[in-house]
Design a protein around this motif. Structure first.
Motif, PDB file in Angstrom:
ATOM      1  N   LYS A 458       0.834  -1.202   0.000  1.00 32.76           N
ATOM      2  CA  LYS A 458       0.000   0.000   0.000  1.00 32.76           C
ATOM      3  C   LYS A 458       0.871   1.255   0.000  1.00 32.76           C
ATOM      4  CE  LYS A 458      -3.879   2.261   2.224  1.00 32.76           C
ATOM      5  NZ  LYS A 458      -4.930   2.206   3.252  1.00 32.76           N
ATOM      6  N   ASN A 461       2.174   1.728  -3.488  1.00 32.91           N
ATOM      7  CA  ASN A 461       1.138   2.226  -4.392  1.00 32.91           C
ATOM      8  C   ASN A 461       0.850   3.699  -4.149  1.00 32.91           C
ATOM      9  OD1 ASN A 461       0.655  -0.131  -5.849  1.00 32.91           O
ATOM     10  ND2 ASN A 461      -0.620  -0.968  -4.232  1.00 32.91           N
ATOM     11  N   SER A 488       0.189  -3.615  -8.776  1.00 32.17           N
ATOM     12  CA  SER A 488      -0.928  -2.776  -9.206  1.00 32.17           C
ATOM     13  C   SER A 488      -1.578  -2.265  -7.942  1.00 32.17           C
ATOM     14  CB  SER A 488      -1.915  -3.563 -10.062  1.00 32.17           C
ATOM     15  OG  SER A 488      -2.453  -4.621  -9.326  1.00 32.17           O
ATOM     16  N   VAL A 489      -2.487  -1.371  -8.101  1.00 26.00           N
ATOM     17  CA  VAL A 489      -3.057  -0.752  -6.905  1.00 26.00           C
ATOM     18  C   VAL A 489      -3.936  -1.766  -6.193  1.00 26.00           C
ATOM     19  CG1 VAL A 489      -4.450   1.171  -6.055  1.00 26.00           C
ATOM     20  CG2 VAL A 489      -3.004   1.469  -8.049  1.00 26.00           C
TER      21      VAL A 489
END
Length: 615
Positions: A458, A461, A488-489
């Protein structure tokens, strides 16, 4: 045409059991031919949800064995082999054929046999002078497990770890993607369709889509084209949509606690291959169970009420049978009364099998519901579900409620799952608040690897999102190289996860893609159409909808919650849509957290890896 993967796979298996001769629906090719069935463990799991032991006997299968066990000679009987095309299985087939332990060998492979293995089989059987015993060899393209009418798994374990491993080399990623494509190709061959493929840009979903598109293009121009959809479906046939997603698209669904019946049975009681084991008893839960079909998506309290209602209805029906047959409960029958009630007696006798089956079904679901209730009370699962649901819906948390549950009832895995949902649901997590959550986990002596892994991802991101200027591309490249191919998010879709009718982000995305509405919801998705030129495919002009049918595939592990959400959406549409949900493997929340823990240790934010977790 309704895509019916379960029926088509069952038909293929029945045909295989009858030596690949055409079989009328519900019949057998030759019931006088007795055969032996040889399976490896993977193919045994393919058959398990589709066909029972009694059904095997109907098709002349008198004995079945796993290929890795030593077997006695049965020289006058043909043998059907159904195995994966692996070096070990080829070696065992050569050994069996050279010893002549069966009269003839009907070889069925779950997917296409690689040429080197085919050449090894041919050369070895010629050398041992036993090639005459090999009757036929078939590529069955059945490399997947169909669990329900609209659900399948490729049964490929630890795919999420393989695709997100920060230590993985390119060849490891490519091998994992190749395996996924092989499984999806088998699904499409069994259905007999070439879909239009849609996927988000980047990550494993695009890698799988690109390779599958190439595989289908190569196959369509080959002489042995297995796709004959245009030949028998007529001009009105509309091809289905294949939507590919990576688990990171909606990570929270793989972790959160559930409250509806079918997902709970899997998540809490560990259902595998449609079977639940409770103590010494084993229960089958599949499409033949009317209660399971009718109540699978219902919240647990409603299911408990329905079990009670079914039991009361059964008791009333039994009392009615007793009343109509004149059975007063004292065990004495008057002769004239018995003759006068002949019709009622015949009706009662005819109703006995149905009543007996109903009682078995009620007992089964009573026992399952009782086991679930015990787990709910012991682990306070309703509290976990309610708090997670609230966090995901509102994007905020009652800190005191969170810490109270973390310090209360529940397994260690329950608490890690709640803590991970906390990270995913919050747009911003104050450091002091995160530290208090970590402290509560440490106090309970819980392994923090999964929590710290999601926390690290996290943070990455957030950093990537902030780097919106020129340096962003280099940062993305660096992050993907250092922390896995599918960065990826992980919070993508979480912000509005349960808003707007409380649909999952996956379901909302599938709805938009099936409608093929132009706009930001669909424009970001790539289009691959193996039946048109690549230039036309990439232009998106051939992704014309709306689509009536779709195959939705989750890379990195899926669950019954996603399946239920998609089916609920499909049933609400006028007209009803047909959606098949598939995944690399079906995982419980506990199993997925274990994979997050492995990745945390590989990333260096958790404890030492157990030797078995070194992939």
């Amino acid at each position: 045409m309704a895509l019916s993967l379960r029926q088509k796979q069952t038909d293929a298996v029945v045909r295989m059991l009858n030596l690949n001769h055409p079989v009328a629906s519900g019949g057998t090719a030759d019931e006088e031919v007795y055969k032996v069935l040889i399976l490896d463990r993977f193919c045994r799991d393919i058959l398990s949800p589709l066909i029972r032991v009694n059904d095997l006997r109907k098709h002349g299968i008198t004995l079945y064995f796993t290929i890795d066990k030593e077997r006695q000679n049965i020289p006058d009987v043909p043998a059907i082999y159904f195995v994966q095309p692996t070096p070990f299985n080829i070696e065992r087939i050569i050994k069996d054929a050279s010893k002549g332990i069966y009269e003839s060998f009907h070889l069925n492979f779950s997917s296409s046999v690689p040429r080197p293995l085919l050449e090894e089989l041919a050369a070895a059987t010629v050398k041992a002078d036993c090639i005459h015993r090999i009757s036929k060899l078939y590529d069955q393209y059945l490399e997947f497990v169909t669990l329900e009418h609209g659900m399948f798994s490729l049964a490929q374990p630890l795919t999420y770890v393989q695709l997100n491993d920060p230590q993985a080399q390119d060849k490891d990623i490519e091998a994992a993607v190749e395996n996924i494509v092989n499984g999806l190709f088998s699904v499409l061959v069994t259905l007999g369709v070439v879909p239009v493929i849609r996927c988000p840009k980047g990550g494993p979903a695009e890698m799988v889509a690109s390779l599958l598109d190439s595989r289908l293009r190569d196959h369509l121009v080959s002489r042995n084209n297995l796709f004959t959809e245009a030949g028998h479906l007529g001009s009105s046939f509309q091809r289905p949509l294949l939507c590919l997603f990576d688990r990171n698209f909606e990570l929270s669904v793989a972790v959160q606690h559930v409250w509806s019946y079918r997902p709970m049975v899997c998540d809490v009681l560990g259902m595998k291959l449609n079977r639940v084991v409770q103590g010494s008893k084993s229960y089958e839960l599949d499409d033949s169970d009317s209660f399971w079909l009718a109540n699978g998506s219902a919240p647990f309290p409603k299911v408990a009420e329905e079990v009670e209602a079914q039991l009361n209805k059964y008791k009333r029906d039994v009392e009615e049978v007793n009343r109509r047959t004149g059975n007063r409960g004292d065990g004495d029958f008057d002769g004239q009364e018995l003759i006068g009630n002949t019709k009622h007696l015949m009706s009662a006798v005819n109703s006995l099998p149905e009543l007996t089956e109903r009682k078995k079904m009620i007992d089964k679901h009573t026992n399952i519901a009782t086991a679930l209730l015990g787990e709910i009370k012991t682990r306070s699962l309703d509290g976990y579900y309610n708090l997670e649901d609230d966090m995901l819906a509102r994007g905020s948390v009652d800190k005191n409620a969170l810490l109270t549950i973390l310090k209360g009832k529940g397994s260690k895995e329950d608490k890690v799952r709640l803590a991970v949902i906390y990270l995913l649901a919050m747009e911003s997590t104050p450091p002091a608040e995160v530290e208090s959550v970590e402290a509560a986990l440490r106090e309970a002596e819980i392994d923090l690897s999964a929590f710290l892994y999601v926390k690290k991802i996290k943070y990455l991101n957030t950093t990537l999102a902030a780097a919106a200027t020129g340096s962003r591309g280099n940062l993305v490249d660096w992050a993907e190289k250092l922390y896995g191919q599918s960065i990826s998010v992980v919070t993508a879709g979480v912000k509005n996860l349960l808003s707007g009718g409380r649909q999952l982000a996956l379901t909302r995305a599938v709805e938009a893609l099936m409608e093929a509405r132009p706009g930001p919801d669909t424009d970001a998705y790539l289009v691959f159409d193996p039946r048109v030129s690549k230039a036309s495919s990439w232009s998106g002009g051939h992704a014309k909808g709306p689509f009536k049918e779709a195959i939705v595939f989750m890379i990195g592990g899926g669950n019954y919650l996603e399946h239920a959400s998609l089916q609920d959406f499909a049933q609400r549409q006028p007209p009803v849509k047909n959606i098949i949900y598939g995944t690399t493997e079906v995982l419980t929340g506990k199993e997925f957290v274990e994979q997050l823990s492995v990745l945390g240790r590989k990333m260096g934010v958790g404890g030492a890896l157990h030797p078995q977790q070194l992939l």
